[in-house]
Design a protein around this motif. Structure first.
Motif, short mmCIF file in Angstrom:
data_model
loop_
_atom_site.label_atom_id
_atom_site.label_comp_id
_atom_site.label_asym_id
_atom_site.label_seq_id
_atom_site.Cartn_x
_atom_site.Cartn_y
_atom_site.Cartn_z
N MET A 54 -63.88 37.61 68.35
CA MET A 54 -62.60 37.28 67.74
C MET A 54 -61.46 38.07 68.37
O MET A 54 -60.36 37.55 68.54
CB MET A 54 -62.65 37.55 66.23
N GLU A 55 -61.73 39.30 68.73
CA GLU A 55 -60.69 40.15 69.33
C GLU A 55 -60.24 39.58 70.68
O GLU A 55 -59.05 39.63 71.02
CB GLU A 55 -61.20 41.58 69.51
N PHE A 56 -61.17 39.02 71.44
CA PHE A 56 -60.81 38.41 72.72
C PHE A 56 -59.91 37.19 72.49
O PHE A 56 -58.94 36.98 73.22
CB PHE A 56 -62.06 38.01 73.51
N VAL A 57 -60.23 36.39 71.48
CA VAL A 57 -59.42 35.21 71.18
C VAL A 57 -58.00 35.64 70.79
O VAL A 57 -57.02 35.05 71.25
CB VAL A 57 -60.07 34.37 70.06
N ASP A 100 -55.75 25.98 81.95
CA ASP A 100 -56.40 26.58 83.12
C ASP A 100 -56.39 28.10 83.05
O ASP A 100 -57.39 28.75 83.37
CB ASP A 100 -55.71 26.12 84.40
N GLN A 101 -55.29 28.69 82.61
CA GLN A 101 -55.20 30.15 82.51
C GLN A 101 -56.19 30.69 81.49
O GLN A 101 -56.88 31.70 81.73
CB GLN A 101 -53.79 30.57 82.13
N VAL A 102 -56.27 30.04 80.33
CA VAL A 102 -57.19 30.50 79.27
C VAL A 102 -58.64 30.36 79.73
O VAL A 102 -59.44 31.29 79.55
CB VAL A 102 -56.95 29.72 77.97
N LEU A 103 -58.98 29.23 80.33
CA LEU A 103 -60.36 29.03 80.79
C LEU A 103 -60.74 30.04 81.87
O LEU A 103 -61.85 30.57 81.88
CB LEU A 103 -60.54 27.60 81.31
N GLN A 104 -59.81 30.33 82.78
CA GLN A 104 -60.08 31.31 83.83
C GLN A 104 -60.27 32.70 83.24
O GLN A 104 -61.17 33.44 83.64
CB GLN A 104 -58.94 31.30 84.86
N ALA A 105 -59.42 33.07 82.28
CA ALA A 105 -59.55 34.39 81.64
C ALA A 105 -60.89 34.50 80.91
O ALA A 105 -61.55 35.54 80.96
CB ALA A 105 -58.39 34.63 80.68
N ALA A 106 -61.30 33.42 80.23
CA ALA A 106 -62.58 33.44 79.50
C ALA A 106 -63.75 33.55 80.48
O ALA A 106 -64.69 34.31 80.22
CB ALA A 106 -62.70 32.17 78.66
N ARG A 107 -63.69 32.83 81.58
CA ARG A 107 -64.78 32.90 82.56
C ARG A 107 -64.85 34.29 83.19
O ARG A 107 -65.94 34.82 83.40
CB ARG A 107 -64.60 31.86 83.66
N ASN A 108 -63.69 34.87 83.49
CA ASN A 108 -63.67 36.21 84.08
C ASN A 108 -64.24 37.25 83.13
O ASN A 108 -64.84 38.23 83.57
CB ASN A 108 -62.26 36.60 84.49
N ALA A 109 -64.05 37.05 81.83
CA ALA A 109 -64.58 37.99 80.83
C ALA A 109 -66.00 37.64 80.43
O ALA A 109 -66.63 38.38 79.66
CB ALA A 109 -63.67 37.99 79.60
N GLY A 110 -66.51 36.50 80.91
CA GLY A 110 -67.89 36.12 80.60
C GLY A 110 -68.05 35.46 79.24
O GLY A 110 -69.14 35.52 78.66
N HIS A 111 -67.01 34.83 78.74
CA HIS A 111 -67.08 34.18 77.43
C HIS A 111 -67.02 32.67 77.59
O HIS A 111 -66.34 32.15 78.48
CB HIS A 111 -65.91 34.64 76.54
N PRO A 112 -67.70 31.93 76.71
CA PRO A 112 -67.71 30.46 76.81
C PRO A 112 -66.57 29.78 76.04
O PRO A 112 -66.70 28.63 75.62
CB PRO A 112 -69.07 30.09 76.19
N LEU A 113 -65.46 30.45 75.87
CA LEU A 113 -64.34 29.91 75.11
C LEU A 113 -63.86 28.60 75.73
O LEU A 113 -63.70 28.50 76.94
CB LEU A 113 -63.18 30.92 75.09
N GLN A 114 -63.65 27.59 74.89
CA GLN A 114 -63.19 26.29 75.35
C GLN A 114 -61.75 26.06 74.91
O GLN A 114 -61.37 26.42 73.80
CB GLN A 114 -64.06 25.17 74.78
N CYS A 115 -60.98 25.48 75.80
CA CYS A 115 -59.58 25.20 75.55
C CYS A 115 -59.27 23.83 76.13
O CYS A 115 -59.76 23.48 77.19
CB CYS A 115 -58.73 26.28 76.22
N LEU A 116 -58.45 23.06 75.41
CA LEU A 116 -58.07 21.75 75.91
C LEU A 116 -56.66 21.41 75.44
O LEU A 116 -56.11 22.07 74.56
CB LEU A 116 -59.07 20.67 75.44
#
Length: 121
Positions: A54-57, A100-116
């Motif tokens: 949750m803190e990452f979100v 794109d920015q959110v997905l890249q940040a999530a991938r760099n942090a290793g989280h499967p967060l989805q954004c659309l």
């Protein structure tokens, strides 16, 4: 310093066939007001998952959507409880960039967060 032209300027050419003033062939166009619609707006939506902290979100919402901590926390709780939450409404290009920015940040942090992004009705 004074600059002078090396040649005298030429006179503009007159048109070969000047328009003939005749009353029979005249066309009058009416001016119509154009109705321009504003561009389609898109909302950027974050989706809930069971793995992203949750803190990452909250951090992502603050960083990429310029929300204060309290608003970001409220959006995060809405995502957690309802499955998705709107982070902002933008034009198509800006919304696509935010996704794109959110997905890249999530991938760099290793989280499967989805954004659309989806069109606003």
């Amino acid at each position: 310093m004074i600059f002078m032209a090396s040649q005298t300027p030429k006179k503009p050419e007159t048109p070969a066939n000047p328009p003939a003033p005749s009353g029979d062939d005249a066309v009058v166009l009416e001016r119509r007001t154009q109705r321009i619609q504003p561009p389609q707006m898109y909302q950027v939506v974050l989706l809930n998952d069971d793995f992203t902290p949750m803190e990452f979100v909250v951090q992502v919402i603050q960083e990429y959507f310029s929300k204060d901590r309290e608003t970001a926390t409220q959006i995060m709780l809405k995502i957690h409880l309802e499955g998705k939450g709107v982070c902002g409404v933008y034009s198509r290009d800006v919304a696509s960039t935010k996704v794109d920015q959110v997905l890249q940040a999530a991938r760099n942090a290793g989280h499967p967060l989805q954004c659309l992004s989806e069109p606003v009705e």
